[in-house]
Design a protein around this motif. Structure first.
Motif, PDB file in Angstrom:
ATOM      1  N   ALA A  32       0.840  -1.210   0.000  1.00  0.00           N
ATOM      2  CA  ALA A  32       0.000   0.000   0.000  1.00  0.00           C
ATOM      3  C   ALA A  32       0.875   1.260   0.000  1.00  0.00           C
ATOM      4  O   ALA A  32       0.566   2.236  -0.695  1.00  0.00           O
ATOM      5  CB  ALA A  32      -0.932  -0.004   1.211  1.00  0.00           C
ATOM      6  N   LEU A  34       3.923   1.486  -1.199  1.00  0.00           N
ATOM      7  CA  LEU A  34       4.555   1.580  -2.524  1.00  0.00           C
ATOM      8  C   LEU A  34       3.556   2.065  -3.573  1.00  0.00           C
ATOM      9  O   LEU A  34       3.892   2.851  -4.459  1.00  0.00           O
ATOM     10  CB  LEU A  34       5.143   0.222  -2.922  1.00  0.00           C
ATOM     11  N   ASN A  35       2.329   1.609  -3.456  1.00  0.00           N
ATOM     12  CA  ASN A  35       1.290   2.071  -4.384  1.00  0.00           C
ATOM     13  C   ASN A  35       1.043   3.565  -4.206  1.00  0.00           C
ATOM     14  O   ASN A  35       0.848   4.294  -5.186  1.00  0.00           O
ATOM     15  CB  ASN A  35      -0.015   1.308  -4.148  1.00  0.00           C
ATOM     16  N   GLN A  36       1.061   3.987  -2.949  1.00  0.00           N
ATOM     17  CA  GLN A  36       0.872   5.420  -2.694  1.00  0.00           C
ATOM     18  C   GLN A  36       2.010   6.213  -3.330  1.00  0.00           C
ATOM     19  O   GLN A  36       1.786   7.287  -3.898  1.00  0.00           O
ATOM     20  CB  GLN A  36       0.819   5.694  -1.189  1.00  0.00           C
ATOM     21  N   LYS A  38       3.535   5.505  -5.935  1.00  0.00           N
ATOM     22  CA  LYS A  38       3.275   5.583  -7.379  1.00  0.00           C
ATOM     23  C   LYS A  38       2.118   6.529  -7.668  1.00  0.00           C
ATOM     24  O   LYS A  38       1.783   6.778  -8.814  1.00  0.00           O
ATOM     25  CB  LYS A  38       2.941   4.185  -7.931  1.00  0.00           C
ATOM     26  N   GLN A  39       1.465   6.989  -6.587  1.00  0.00           N
ATOM     27  CA  GLN A  39       0.345   7.928  -6.686  1.00  0.00           C
ATOM     28  C   GLN A  39      -0.781   7.401  -7.561  1.00  0.00           C
ATOM     29  O   GLN A  39      -1.342   8.106  -8.379  1.00  0.00           O
ATOM     30  CB  GLN A  39       0.814   9.284  -7.183  1.00  0.00           C
ATOM     31  N   LYS A  40      -1.038   6.154  -7.395  1.00  0.00           N
ATOM     32  CA  LYS A  40      -2.189   5.571  -8.068  1.00  0.00           C
ATOM     33  C   LYS A  40      -2.708   4.439  -7.204  1.00  0.00           C
ATOM     34  O   LYS A  40      -1.960   3.804  -6.479  1.00  0.00           O
ATOM     35  CB  LYS A  40      -1.837   5.068  -9.467  1.00  0.00           C
ATOM     36  N   ASN A  41      -3.981   4.240  -7.282  1.00  0.00           N
ATOM     37  CA  ASN A  41      -4.573   3.177  -6.489  1.00  0.00           C
ATOM     38  C   ASN A  41      -4.457   1.872  -7.238  1.00  0.00           C
ATOM     39  O   ASN A  41      -5.420   1.208  -7.564  1.00  0.00           O
ATOM     40  CB  ASN A  41      -6.039   3.494  -6.188  1.00  0.00           C
ATOM     41  N   LYS A  42      -3.218   1.534  -7.549  1.00  0.00           N
ATOM     42  CA  LYS A  42      -2.946   0.291  -8.259  1.00  0.00           C
ATOM     43  C   LYS A  42      -1.775  -0.384  -7.600  1.00  0.00           C
ATOM     44  O   LYS A  42      -0.968   0.238  -6.916  1.00  0.00           O
ATOM     45  CB  LYS A  42      -2.626   0.558  -9.733  1.00  0.00           C
ATOM     46  N   SER A  43      -1.638  -1.629  -7.878  1.00  0.00           N
ATOM     47  CA  SER A  43      -0.644  -2.408  -7.164  1.00  0.00           C
ATOM     48  C   SER A  43       0.720  -2.380  -7.834  1.00  0.00           C
ATOM     49  O   SER A  43       0.836  -2.164  -9.027  1.00  0.00           O
ATOM     50  CB  SER A  43      -1.116  -3.852  -7.102  1.00  0.00           C
ATOM     51  N   VAL A  44       1.736  -2.610  -7.015  1.00  0.00           N
ATOM     52  CA  VAL A  44       3.048  -2.929  -7.559  1.00  0.00           C
ATOM     53  C   VAL A  44       2.917  -4.291  -8.225  1.00  0.00           C
ATOM     54  O   VAL A  44       2.297  -5.187  -7.691  1.00  0.00           O
ATOM     55  CB  VAL A  44       4.079  -3.021  -6.423  1.00  0.00           C
ATOM     56  N   SER A  45       3.474  -4.410  -9.404  1.00  0.00           N
ATOM     57  CA  SER A  45       3.290  -5.664 -10.118  1.00  0.00           C
ATOM     58  C   SER A  45       4.112  -6.766  -9.489  1.00  0.00           C
ATOM     59  O   SER A  45       5.259  -6.572  -9.128  1.00  0.00           O
ATOM     60  CB  SER A  45       3.716  -5.500 -11.565  1.00  0.00           C
TER      61      SER A  45
END
Lengths: 71, 397
Positions: A32, A34-36, A38-45
């Motif tokens: 969570a 790391l996703n923040q 990236k500034q998107k509500n998406k996951s680290v792959s």
């Protein structure tokens, strides 16, 4: 990640708890963060995470800086 | 009598076996009689996707070949439109259900699932299966043996039926010791926020404080519940803001804290660990029954929650993989594949009993891997022991 000695409070009783049960939410909270970053509500792959194992870095700070290059 | 009826049903030529539905009993199960045909029960019927078989996997591989900076995940809407269930399939199942006195209690094209509720006898008239009660050291359960048979018209349409069997999933055991209420430290252990510090979890990036803001962490629970008053005190004691925690009901389960020693310990551990490290994230706890279709339905609900949109899902439940039950393994895998195309990471506890995957009392003497941690599309989370204040890794004995 450590699976022992997590402070918990359940029904007014406090103590140390653990098991791999504790590691799953710990890792989830890290994702969570790391996703923040990236500034998107998406996951680290997941495949990317596997490819770039952070073991060769000096802790997460160095690791995640490398991880974010080009984002 | 119920057994004879079951045999007649299984011999019905207008029915065909559901591929992958073969199931065995738990080892050392003992017969405990017939099922109650009047018992109110739900089964989850999973159906084929709109797209051709294999299309979703190709989609996932295409996404993950893209450079990270350019990666475009599917939206929930796109996933549902392209890979969700066909409405005509659901309509046909609904019509069939009505003819068998069954109620449709949930229907989701995104989840490719339709939940049928009714008397167990009516469900077994609709879908034929050999179901009886059994005693086991883990408790009495409703067990299913052999294959499930479905009407020929649904061959290739229905890909899985879950819920006839009620054996519970295990949770990774955790042991809480302590009698007081004195906060973290000493024998009470350390707050998860302290572990995050020792592991050098990132706290800022490009001037942005990393505290989980704008994120949603989904947590799967198969029982138990959390007490808000406990959470308030816990987060006060560890000097971390109280996170926003929401309970979501799946298959009529809910936030149901009961007593010490129950699944409440698991729920509180999960919420307290996640909240301590990412206190500004919304924590969505999906509660489902620990039997039958509950586990799959809970994960499916979290992955396809287009309102809360969890970016990561934590699962601390699982059990020895049953290689014979292909329909379940495949269904879980498909949901994890859908999560991957949405960009959702699934973190799963790997279990605490090594290759036995069961404690000594329940172990059958064979080697097992834990499911769903074994699925190659999830992040299996094992455990080490942090021995000192320095970042250190040590394999547990």
């Amino acid at each position: 990640m450590s699976a022992t000695n997590y402070f918990t409070r359940v029904h007014g009783t406090e103590g140390a708890s653990g098991g791999t049960s504790a590691v799953a939410p710990l890792m989830a909270s890290l994702v969570a963060l790391l996703n923040q970053a990236k500034q998107k509500n998406k996951s680290v792959s997941l495949p990317e995470s596997r490819e770039r194992s952070c073991e060769r870095y000096n802790g997460w700070n160095e690791c995640h800086q490398e991880h974010y290059k080009g984002l | 009598m119920a057994s004879n009826k079951g045999q007649r049903r299984l011999a019905d030529s207008s029915y065909v076996a559901l591929p992958g539905s073969q199931r065995e009993l738990l080892p050392n199960s003992r017969p405990a009689g017939s099922v109650d045909p009047d018992e109110l029960t739900s089964v989850t019927v999973r159906v084929r996707p709109q797209a051709d078989s294999g299309a979703l996997e190709k989609q996932m591989q295409t996404i993950y070949k893209q450079p990270l900076a350019e990666r475009q995940y599917l939206t929930h809407e796109k996933l549902r439109e392209q890979y969700g269930a066909r409405s005509e399939d659901f309509d046909a199942i609904e019509k069939f259900a009505v003819q068998h006195n069954l109620v449709v209690s949930h229907r989701s094209a995104a989840e490719r699932s339709i939940v049928l509720t009714g008397k167990l006898g009516d469900l077994l008239n609709a879908f034929h299966a050999d179901v009886h009660m059994f005693h086991h050291s883990s408790g009495t359960y409703r067990g299913r043996r052999g294959e499930i048979f479905i009407p020929r018209q649904f061959a290739g349409v229905i890909t899985g039926i879950f819920g006839f069997d009620t054996r519970p999933k295990h949770k990774s055991p955790h042991h809480t010791r302590g009698v007081g209420s004195k906060g973290p430290g000493g024998t009470n252990g350390l707050a998860a926020s302290e572990f995050a510090k020792r592991y050098n979890f990132p706290t800022a990036h490009n001037g942005l404080k990393l505290d989980g803001s704008g994120q949603c962490i989904g947590i799967i629970e198969l029982g138990g519940g959390f007490n808000h008053s406990d959470l308030e005190i816990f987060f006060q004691e560890i000097a971390v803001d109280l996170p926003n925690v929401t309970a979501i009901s799946v298959d009529h389960a809910g936030n149901n804290p009961t007593r010490r020693g129950s699944a409440d310990g698991e729920v509180m551990l999960d919420v307290e660990v996640a909240g301590a490290v990412a206190p500004k994230a919304n924590i969505a706890v999906y509660f489902a029954p620990n039997k039958g279709n509950g586990f799959l339905d809970a994960i499916n609900a979290a992955v396809h929650d287009s309102d809360r949109k969890p970016g990561v899902i934590s699962i601390s439940w699982g059990g020895p993989e049953d290689p014979a039950e292909e329909q379940a393994i495949q269904a879980f895998h498909e949901v994890f594949m859908e999560a991957a195309t949405l960009g959702i990471t699934i973190c799963v506890a790997s279990g605490d009993h090594g290759t036995a995957d069961l404690d000594g009392f329940h172990w059958d003497g064979k080697i097992h891997v834990d499911h769903p941690a074994v699925d190659d599309l999830v992040l299996a989370c094992g455990g080490t022991h942090l021995a000192s204040k320095a970042v250190a890794y040590q394999i547990l004995p």
